[in-house]
Design an enzyme around this catalytic site. Structure first.
Site, short mmCIF file in Angstrom:
data_model
loop_
_atom_site.label_atom_id
_atom_site.label_comp_id
_atom_site.label_asym_id
_atom_site.label_seq_id
_atom_site.Cartn_x
_atom_site.Cartn_y
_atom_site.Cartn_z
N ASP A 217 -9.44 -1.57 4.75
CA ASP A 217 -9.30 -3.01 3.92
C ASP A 217 -10.76 -3.56 3.68
O ASP A 217 -10.85 -4.00 2.30
CB ASP A 217 -8.56 -3.81 4.43
N HIS B 243 -7.02 1.02 9.34
CA HIS B 243 -6.84 0.32 7.95
C HIS B 243 -7.72 -0.86 8.01
O HIS B 243 -8.00 -1.37 6.74
CB HIS B 243 -5.21 -0.04 7.98
N GLU C 289 -6.08 2.86 -3.35
CA GLU C 289 -7.48 2.89 -3.55
C GLU C 289 -7.87 3.22 -4.86
O GLU C 289 -8.89 3.70 -5.12
CB GLU C 289 -8.07 4.01 -2.43
N ASN D 72 -9.00 5.53 6.44
CA ASN D 72 -8.01 4.77 7.26
C ASN D 72 -7.54 5.32 8.62
O ASN D 72 -7.38 4.83 9.59
CB ASN D 72 -6.70 4.57 6.46
N ASP E 107 -10.86 6.01 -8.59
CA ASP E 107 -10.24 6.46 -7.19
C ASP E 107 -11.30 6.78 -6.12
O ASP E 107 -12.39 7.49 -6.34
CB ASP E 107 -9.41 7.64 -7.50
#
Length: 315
Positions: free
Chosen positions: A205, A201, A232, A196, A188
């Site tokens: 990404d 975002h 994530e 973000n 994680d």
């Protein structure tokens, strides 16, 4: 005599078998078609069939059809051999079946092939079979693309959650049956929500894609699978991998991710991301089922996060 027969069969008439239109009809069909005798010899073949086999029609006439059927299709080859020994006593008729044909250059092509005994073949020694072939090359390519789309996470290029679950079930069954180790790594990205929220975002990404590529490059062998497990979160399935080896791999991935730099997060300094990791291994029936195996990995992951993040917890 055989040469004369092939010469007649390839002409515009077909007096020997009582159907003078058969060669013209075969040539008219807009897909690969050939006619072979009960002895397995190709007696008629249209241009599409010759192109599929990678040769000229004249080269193929009189050749044994067995030469062009892959050795992987043993059942069909045995039936044709039996027919060659006993004439039309062996019924070769079959509905479309997928087989592999060997072209003149040695390459293989996947096809659907159906065989029918021609009704006007009444003489056992001269029985003829009509063989209609459908090239599956385009179909196979389209299927491969669709399968990849159905099993791949669009953003990272890793396996998606569905493919991950299917693969884990398969390896779980094998590992328990063969008493081999199976390790699972859950990863994680720490504080990713802040990425973000701060940079957007789109930047997030791009970070996920870079980290996914890093994880994929770390896979130890082709049987291992890397997947995007959640937003994530990433997961690695490691068959034949004990706890010690899995831990070392987790350490390497953690180090490589920490060393990544992201221009998308540039704020005048050199920002970096860290990961928290949980590692668990199934061996000697330690876990009763896949669900408890996943729960154990998830528990270890969140232990790593609760203890300060940027670390690995394993058992």
């Amino acid at each position: 005599m055989a040469n004369n027969k092939r010469e007649v069969l390839n002409s515009d008439t077909f007096p020997i078998y009582g159907d003078e239109n058969l060669p013209r009809m075969v040539n008219f069909i807009n897909e690969p078609v050939l006619v072979f005798s009960s002895r397995g010899h190709i007696e008629i073949i249209n241009n599409h069939g010759a192109t599929l086999l990678g040769a000229q029609r004249e080269e193929l006439l009189g050749e044994s059809i067995l030469k062009f059927i892959s050795d992987t299709c043993l059942t069909l080859k045995k039936k044709i051999v039996s027919s060659a020994n006993y004439g039309c006593m062996v019924d070769l008729s079959s509905s479309p079946q997928e087989i592999s044909l060997v072209r003149k250059d040695g390459s293989c092509v996947a096809v659907d092939l159906s065989i029918s005994l021609l009704e006007n073949s009444t003489d056992n020694s001269d029985a003829l079979y009509l063989c209609i072939i459908h090239d599956l090359t385009a179909h196979k390519a389209e299927f491969s693309v669709l399968k990849e789309k159905a099993t791949t996470d669009q953003l990272t290029g890793l396996a998606n959650r569905h493919h991950f679950a299917e693969t884990l079930d398969q390896h779980w069954t094998f590992a328990n049956r063969e008493s081999t180790p199976l390790s699972l790594i859950l990863i994680d990205i720490d504080h990713f929500k802040q990425v973000n929220d701060t940079f957007g975002h789109l930047a997030g990404d791009k970070c996920l894609k870079r980290i996914g590529e890093t994880i994929k490059l770390s896979l130890p062998h082709r049987d291992a699978l890397a997947a995007r497990y959640g937003g994530e979160e990433f997961a690695l399935i490691l068959p034949h991998c004990n706890c010690h080896t899995a831990h070392l791999l987790a350490m390497r991935i953690k180090r490589h991710v920490t060393q990544l730099t992201f221009k998308e997060l540039s704020t005048g300094s050199a920002p970096f991301l860290t990961v928290s990791v949980g590692v668990v291994t199934q061996l000697n029936q330690r876990f009763k089922n896949v669900a408890s195996f996943l729960d154990a990995a998830d528990t270890l992951l969140y232990r790593a996060k609760s203890q300060g993040r940027n670390q690995i917890c394993f058992e």
